[in-house]
Write a protein that holds these residues in place. Sequence first.
Motif, PDB file in Angstrom:
ATOM      1  N   ALA A  52       3.497   5.389   4.992  1.00 28.39           N
ATOM      2  CA  ALA A  52       3.505   4.407   3.845  1.00 28.39           C
ATOM      3  C   ALA A  52       2.227   3.876   3.663  1.00 28.39           C
ATOM      4  O   ALA A  52       1.864   2.920   4.302  1.00 28.39           O
ATOM      5  CB  ALA A  52       4.653   3.223   4.033  1.00 28.39           C
ATOM      6  N   ILE A 100       7.362  -0.945  -2.870  1.00 26.50           N
ATOM      7  CA  ILE A 100       7.205  -0.753  -1.694  1.00 26.50           C
ATOM      8  C   ILE A 100       8.350  -0.986  -0.796  1.00 26.50           C
ATOM      9  O   ILE A 100       9.186  -1.905  -1.209  1.00 26.50           O
ATOM     10  CB  ILE A 100       6.087  -1.403  -0.912  1.00 26.50           C
ATOM     11  N   ALA A 101       8.824  -0.220   0.324  1.00 21.94           N
ATOM     12  CA  ALA A 101       9.917  -0.395   0.995  1.00 21.94           C
ATOM     13  C   ALA A 101       9.700  -0.769   2.468  1.00 21.94           C
ATOM     14  O   ALA A 101      10.567  -0.969   3.092  1.00 21.94           O
ATOM     15  CB  ALA A 101      10.765   0.843   1.251  1.00 21.94           C
ATOM     16  N   SER A 102       8.184  -0.712   2.812  1.00 20.80           N
ATOM     17  CA  SER A 102       8.159  -1.215   4.237  1.00 20.80           C
ATOM     18  C   SER A 102       6.411  -1.831   3.967  1.00 20.80           C
ATOM     19  O   SER A 102       5.743  -1.274   2.990  1.00 20.80           O
ATOM     20  CB  SER A 102       7.875  -0.229   5.135  1.00 20.80           C
ATOM     21  N   ASP A 103       6.001  -2.197   5.301  1.00 25.42           N
ATOM     22  CA  ASP A 103       4.615  -2.554   5.148  1.00 25.42           C
ATOM     23  C   ASP A 103       3.784  -1.220   5.425  1.00 25.42           C
ATOM     24  O   ASP A 103       4.307  -0.225   5.957  1.00 25.42           O
ATOM     25  CB  ASP A 103       4.194  -3.503   6.471  1.00 25.42           C
ATOM     26  N   ASP A 104       2.354  -1.426   5.413  1.00 22.71           N
ATOM     27  CA  ASP A 104       1.796  -0.115   5.564  1.00 22.71           C
ATOM     28  C   ASP A 104       1.720   0.405   7.070  1.00 22.71           C
ATOM     29  O   ASP A 104       1.583  -0.295   8.024  1.00 22.71           O
ATOM     30  CB  ASP A 104       0.017  -0.326   5.088  1.00 22.71           C
ATOM     31  N   THR A 105       1.963   1.656   7.040  1.00 20.28           N
ATOM     32  CA  THR A 105       2.105   2.467   8.696  1.00 20.28           C
ATOM     33  C   THR A 105       1.132   3.416   8.845  1.00 20.28           C
ATOM     34  O   THR A 105       1.050   3.769   9.720  1.00 20.28           O
ATOM     35  CB  THR A 105       3.348   3.257   8.458  1.00 20.28           C
ATOM     36  N   SER A 109      -2.526  -4.549   9.505  1.00 23.89           N
ATOM     37  CA  SER A 109      -1.843  -5.572   8.563  1.00 23.89           C
ATOM     38  C   SER A 109      -2.854  -6.333   7.933  1.00 23.89           C
ATOM     39  O   SER A 109      -3.948  -6.568   8.533  1.00 23.89           O
ATOM     40  CB  SER A 109      -1.224  -6.510   9.413  1.00 23.89           C
ATOM     41  N   ASN A 138       9.286  -5.482  -3.608  1.00 29.25           N
ATOM     42  CA  ASN A 138       9.805  -5.299  -2.289  1.00 29.25           C
ATOM     43  C   ASN A 138      10.953  -4.922  -2.334  1.00 29.25           C
ATOM     44  O   ASN A 138      12.029  -5.380  -2.684  1.00 29.25           O
ATOM     45  CB  ASN A 138       9.568  -6.619  -1.512  1.00 29.25           C
ATOM     46  N   GLY A 141      11.975  -4.239   2.966  1.00 26.80           N
ATOM     47  CA  GLY A 141      11.536  -3.869   4.375  1.00 26.80           C
ATOM     48  C   GLY A 141       9.807  -4.375   4.468  1.00 26.80           C
ATOM     49  O   GLY A 141       9.341  -3.975   5.622  1.00 26.80           O
ATOM     50  N   ALA A 142       9.292  -4.790   3.506  1.00 28.79           N
ATOM     51  CA  ALA A 142       8.056  -5.182   3.659  1.00 28.79           C
ATOM     52  C   ALA A 142       7.581  -6.623   3.992  1.00 28.79           C
ATOM     53  O   ALA A 142       7.808  -7.358   3.005  1.00 28.79           O
ATOM     54  CB  ALA A 142       7.195  -4.736   2.151  1.00 28.79           C
ATOM     55  N   THR A 143       7.336  -7.039   5.038  1.00 28.82           N
ATOM     56  CA  THR A 143       6.955  -8.442   5.398  1.00 28.82           C
ATOM     57  C   THR A 143       5.660  -9.073   4.618  1.00 28.82           C
ATOM     58  O   THR A 143       5.257  -9.999   4.612  1.00 28.82           O
ATOM     59  CB  THR A 143       6.724  -8.585   6.887  1.00 28.82           C
TER      60      THR A 143
END
Length: 209
Positions: A52, A100-105, A109, A138, A141-143
């Motif tokens: 992501a 987005i479904a998650s934070d940047d992988t 951060s 969101n 899953g994206a904090t």
Amino acid sequence: GSASRAGANIVVPLRQDAFWTAPPTATNLTDLLAWTDGACGDQLELFADGAAPVNGALRDLHRYLAGSWTSPAGTPTFTSPLGTSSEERPCRQLHVIAVIASDDTCDASGDAAAAASALNTGFTKDGIDWGVRVHVVNLGGATQADAIAAAGGTGTAAVAGNETQLVATIGGIVGATLPGETCDNLDNDCNGCTDEGYPHFANVDQTCC
């Protein structure tokens, strides 16, 4: 480094709002729908896979709008859909909706928020200063979603838990960016027409459609 990261895959370029041409630029709706029609026989379909790269995707959108974007494969290259100072309407706004479904992988951060801030701060192209507001949806899953939206100038992220909510949320974002027309000799909704739908009583310098 964060600012040099790439992560987008632009499959259909934005349609140029070429109101100054005759006839206007052809619609790209058919090309867009081919990627979301649920039919894989043409090998054109969007699906989630792998990492992501939120920061990289936003950085690539910055490059595309400010100048051009080239695929990591070498082709295609898409040039910015934005016109010159003699072509663009001064009222035009730019918005990005990041779902987005998650934070940047891929990056640290905070890098995606920095990318959104860079878009919101903007760039100069052909004598025009552009700022790009970044809206975030969101999917749960994206904090960092709220931080990205705040840095992008849109406050907090919207949350969508299913397809129906996603459609309604995106529709609400788009609708909120389209101001209504008022009778003031200005093109409030930025469609190239001034005070359409209103009768004029001794107003001067009006340009009505």
